[in-house]
Design a protein around this motif. Structure first.
Motif, short mmCIF file in Angstrom:
data_model
loop_
_atom_site.label_atom_id
_atom_site.label_comp_id
_atom_site.label_asym_id
_atom_site.label_seq_id
_atom_site.Cartn_x
_atom_site.Cartn_y
_atom_site.Cartn_z
N MET A 48 -2.52 -15.00 -34.54
CA MET A 48 -2.91 -15.12 -35.96
C MET A 48 -1.49 -16.39 -35.88
O MET A 48 -1.02 -15.95 -36.47
N THR A 49 -2.16 -17.64 -36.53
CA THR A 49 -0.62 -18.66 -36.80
C THR A 49 -1.68 -19.11 -38.14
O THR A 49 -2.91 -18.72 -38.70
N ALA A 50 -0.64 -19.86 -38.55
CA ALA A 50 -0.87 -20.48 -40.14
C ALA A 50 -1.77 -22.10 -39.60
O ALA A 50 -1.48 -22.66 -39.26
N ASP A 51 -2.47 -22.24 -41.14
CA ASP A 51 -2.98 -23.05 -40.33
C ASP A 51 -2.76 -24.34 -40.55
O ASP A 51 -2.83 -25.65 -40.39
N HIS A 52 -1.33 -24.30 -41.45
CA HIS A 52 -1.25 -25.24 -42.24
C HIS A 52 0.13 -24.84 -42.14
O HIS A 52 1.98 -24.32 -41.92
N VAL A 53 0.87 -26.39 -41.54
CA VAL A 53 2.52 -26.13 -41.51
C VAL A 53 3.55 -26.79 -42.96
O VAL A 53 2.91 -27.52 -43.65
N ASP A 54 4.07 -24.95 -43.12
CA ASP A 54 5.23 -25.18 -44.39
C ASP A 54 5.55 -26.80 -44.39
O ASP A 54 6.36 -27.39 -43.90
N ARG A 55 5.28 -27.28 -45.75
CA ARG A 55 6.07 -28.73 -46.12
C ARG A 55 7.11 -28.19 -46.85
O ARG A 55 6.25 -27.61 -48.13
N ALA A 56 8.35 -29.44 -47.41
CA ALA A 56 9.04 -28.76 -49.15
C ALA A 56 9.91 -30.28 -49.46
O ALA A 56 10.77 -29.17 -49.40
N PRO A 57 9.00 -31.49 -49.61
CA PRO A 57 9.92 -32.39 -49.47
C PRO A 57 10.86 -31.60 -50.92
O PRO A 57 10.29 -31.33 -52.23
N GLY A 58 12.23 -32.40 -51.14
CA GLY A 58 12.96 -31.59 -52.36
C GLY A 58 14.04 -30.39 -51.95
O GLY A 58 14.79 -29.88 -52.33
N ALA A 59 13.48 -30.06 -50.68
CA ALA A 59 13.94 -28.50 -50.88
C ALA A 59 15.04 -28.66 -50.33
O ALA A 59 16.15 -29.88 -49.46
N PRO A 60 16.37 -28.60 -51.23
CA PRO A 60 17.68 -28.40 -51.04
C PRO A 60 18.79 -27.68 -49.89
O PRO A 60 18.24 -27.31 -49.14
N PHE A 61 19.18 -28.36 -49.51
CA PHE A 61 20.72 -28.32 -48.57
C PHE A 61 20.73 -27.20 -48.66
O PHE A 61 21.47 -27.29 -49.60
N VAL A 62 21.83 -27.00 -47.62
CA VAL A 62 22.08 -25.23 -47.82
C VAL A 62 23.87 -25.49 -47.49
O VAL A 62 24.14 -25.67 -46.38
N GLU A 63 25.06 -25.83 -48.58
CA GLU A 63 25.47 -25.49 -47.97
C GLU A 63 26.18 -24.83 -47.01
O GLU A 63 26.29 -23.54 -47.34
N VAL A 64 27.47 -24.90 -46.25
CA VAL A 64 28.15 -24.62 -45.37
C VAL A 64 28.32 -22.75 -45.35
O VAL A 64 28.70 -22.14 -45.18
N GLN A 65 28.78 -22.38 -46.89
CA GLN A 65 29.44 -21.87 -47.14
C GLN A 65 28.64 -20.27 -47.40
O GLN A 65 28.84 -19.63 -47.86
N ASN A 66 27.36 -21.34 -47.74
CA ASN A 66 26.35 -19.94 -48.86
C ASN A 66 25.53 -19.91 -47.70
O ASN A 66 24.08 -19.22 -47.39
N LEU A 67 25.40 -20.49 -45.67
CA LEU A 67 24.88 -20.70 -45.19
C LEU A 67 25.16 -18.52 -44.50
O LEU A 67 26.02 -17.73 -44.63
N PRO A 68 23.32 -18.01 -44.50
CA PRO A 68 23.83 -16.82 -43.91
C PRO A 68 24.42 -16.60 -42.33
O PRO A 68 24.43 -17.78 -41.98
N ASP A 69 25.37 -15.70 -41.87
CA ASP A 69 26.84 -15.93 -40.76
C ASP A 69 25.12 -15.93 -39.68
O ASP A 69 25.64 -16.97 -38.87
N ALA A 70 24.31 -15.45 -39.40
CA ALA A 70 23.14 -14.94 -38.21
C ALA A 70 22.83 -16.80 -37.62
O ALA A 70 23.11 -17.41 -37.06
N VAL A 71 22.93 -18.17 -39.04
CA VAL A 71 22.86 -18.91 -39.02
C VAL A 71 23.49 -20.27 -38.47
O VAL A 71 23.71 -21.56 -37.55
N LEU A 72 25.21 -19.83 -38.27
CA LEU A 72 25.97 -20.04 -38.38
C LEU A 72 26.44 -21.81 -36.67
O LEU A 72 25.64 -22.07 -36.81
#
Lengths: 262, 262, 262, 262
Positions: free
Chosen positions: D76-100
């Motif tokens: 089962m997968t999504a019918d649509h891909v999420d889009r998010a115009p305007g969604a903000p950049f995450v500053e490096v200092q606020n990224l989760p460790d696992a994403v770095l």
């Protein structure tokens, strides 16, 4: 505030004895370790690893004779403990995966047996922070904090029966009560500035509104000065030392925490 | 031997700049950290985490002005580097899961492009340790070790084209050659006692006969005195600092390693 | 042998209820999952994660009404259970880091309270496999295996007092006894071909001579046909479902295991 | 939407050849695997493990002769891909460790060499989603999507020089551009419903506003129907198979994705 913490453990060893130690504070969200020292006397090879809870542990074999482990650290820690009345309960489905394990019963926190009691203690409170604060207050009033009164850890059921315990025991009961309300809770072992009498200390944290909050029923009022050494589900996970083989016949423990100018 | 290591990095910061640092040696199979210090000037909040390779990293935002990171440690490390001529190759199917990732090509180690060359260099050698020793010898003879010759990391392909490089670059080529023979290899950044000129150093390890062995083509003869700070697939993983945002205009770096009586 | 396993759980839900499920066997050292199915009726969004023990878990919110979870798998598993009389005890200092946690007491395995008893039961046996075999034999002879006799898990202390229990309870006591001898032990939940009456099953594994071995005091003689679903320290970690909020009023459980030609 | 995916790989093996495969989709935030099958012909022992990125991988030794790996799933997968115009950049200092780790350059994504170009492409865009959308648009317009045009993965630098590539190559360039702007980006390998010609597919995700978003420059317009098999830093991490030893002389690959009623 800047603190200088130290802990010296002395053992009298008869036969070569494997140890797993957990005495090395790490920098984290709540504290910064600026200087740190770890001395074994006599000097023996030690191997360090990170356990499932993120704690730094050391393995070694203590040789026969006097054996001393000395650790010291200079740590920047918060002046005040964050409090957040009204902070909301996080529904189980919204908890981070890594936090789910702290909902389960564990060796000393039989949360599966405290549902009614926890509901009773927190009656009328908003789900979340206020529930845990009610549990902390209830522990303060109901369970006598008796430093030195138990050598081996007591489980929540046992503490509740005995109505008294050391810091670790009170934490066990607090954790069990939180978990029975589906609030993740974990144990912390570490240092507390100004603790009387000075010793290693244990308290608990509950996961509310997206982060961990500190609770400590042994203190009338929470001040800052907490330095965490280890986190876990309960005392089974965060023993500052585990020793294997024939029991070691004698152990001294000296703990110091003093404030640095800074 | 007991060593005292230190590293001081100085930056001139114009706008608040996020950093990820990796400068904190940890106790491990090859070394024991008895004392350790980490000083930020000015003092700013820093948050520590463990990366995918087990390295302790620190995140912070450097404020405008001079910013200094000073770390020092007292470390017990081996007097001699283990060598194991004849130690056998581990078949891929027998490698531990956690080691498999070190077979893959990475940013600076394009191991997918060195198959023939590695086969050629190691012709006639027993699979395993002797192959890697042949690679190390070949690097020593073929690639000119030129400290200070490259600012940015060179990939194995680039080093091979240029036929010279710094310690990091030689390690990249050594790693790429090992992996192309299905020998897991990883980069290590750290200190080396007696390095001339003194600086942070980089070398590589290869997984043979069930453990990691040290190789370093920059040294005519391997002596002891290695202190590891970080492990990774290549320099991309083990940068001692990563800085984000506008490039920082200036940086000084002072590294000291001296021997302690012990 | 090739087995087809299935498990259907039916719940009667009154209010939307969060569940964490653990019903998805994974391929591993002892089994290969060739085909697998997981059906929720009604279909609701489910989110899968891997817990600290490597188990695949699913989170979901069950809607009011009948709610059914159906899982089935085709699994290749060993025809015989490995036995290794004489296989030696692994000294604590030589255990892999990841295995150390299985030495600690846990919710239902109070290994800190069984030292003398374990020593007694295993008197005269070689350290390692033979000790665990002695424990398994002792359980078989001493503790009455009474399928269906307990709804909630009993801890090792409780099982020992009651002298009877279900498969899970016997495993708890076996695990506690092993750990008290510094032998890592863990619980396994899964399927067993030919189990009478058919149901989900639980057994334990002990870490000896560098690997995990299967033990099961509920069976007179160990045959093959084990399919593991989950591993953990005890039943608290490997509940096939954890349900949060008001208790669910009714649940049916149908388990089938049949042999495939293959 | 419910999809049935399958992939059959056929190899002609001359000598016993170790493989690491990654072909097993897992349930996750974006998809639910309701049924799954994995067939090896001839049947050989296979061992499954989870790699550093959370992918399920299988290790096995392919025997001489024809060797086929067949996997199928109902997802089962999504019918649509999420889009998010305007969604903000995450500053490096606020990224989760696992994403770095997804900020670092990797084998095929030399993000250290694309700073100016990325700044240019995204000029005038809000930091975050809009920057990545600009990169995706730029790729669509600038880099010719030429299915079947490259056998071995091209790195971002190579794709940029060649101005054309397969899905994997476009993803590499997209990832490198994102990372050079301090936006974490990772590669995904999987299936896409309606892909022409049908084959395994690759796309990329960027971490914006606290979650991962899907981008795919090979499609004029993003529709739903994505099924992820593996995640990683680039193609080096998410090869659907890695084969060790002498190259395998021939391989066929058949991929099918059809829509189920549901």
């Amino acid at each position: 505030m800047w603190l200088r913490t130290s802990c010296e453990l002395t053992f009298l060893i008869e036969v070569p004895t494997p140890f797993v130690l957990m005495l090395r504070p790490r920098s984290g969200a709540q504290q910064w370790v600026a200087r740190e020292e770890y001395r074994l006397t006599p000097s023996v090879p030690a191997f360090e690893f990170t356990d499932d809870y993120g704690n730094l542990c050391q393995r070694l074999i203590a040789p026969p004779g006097d054996f001393t482990v000395y650790t010291a650290a200079e740590v920047m820690t918060a002046d005040h403990v964050d409090r957040a009345p009204g902070a909301p309960f996080v529904e189980v489905q919204n908890l981070p995966d890594a936090v789910l394990g702290y909902l389960l019963p564990s060796r000393y926190c039989e949360s599966d047996r405290f549902g009614w009691m926890a509901t009773d203690i927190t009656a009328g409170r908003l789900p979340g922070y206020d529930q845990v604060a009610a549990i902390e207050d209830w522990l303060r009033v109901t369970i006598r904090y008796a430093p030195g009164s138990s050598d081996i850890p007591l489980s929540a059921v046992e503490v509740n029966a005995r109505q008294s315990g050391v810091c670790r025991d009170l934490a066990h009961l607090g954790i069990a009560l939180c978990r029975s309300l589906a609030i993740p809770a974990r144990m912390v072992v570490g240092y507390l500035y100004g603790l009387e009498p000075m010793d290693l200390h244990a308290w608990f944290e509950a996961y509310i509104a997206g982060r961990w909050y500190t609770f400590d029923a042994t203190q009338v009022e929470l001040k800052g000065g907490y330095v965490a050494i280890g986190y876990g589900r309960d005392a089974a996970d965060v023993a500052i030392y585990n020793q294997f083989g024939p029991a070691v016949s004698s152990a001294a423990q000296q703990v110091l925490v003093r404030r640095l100018k800074g």
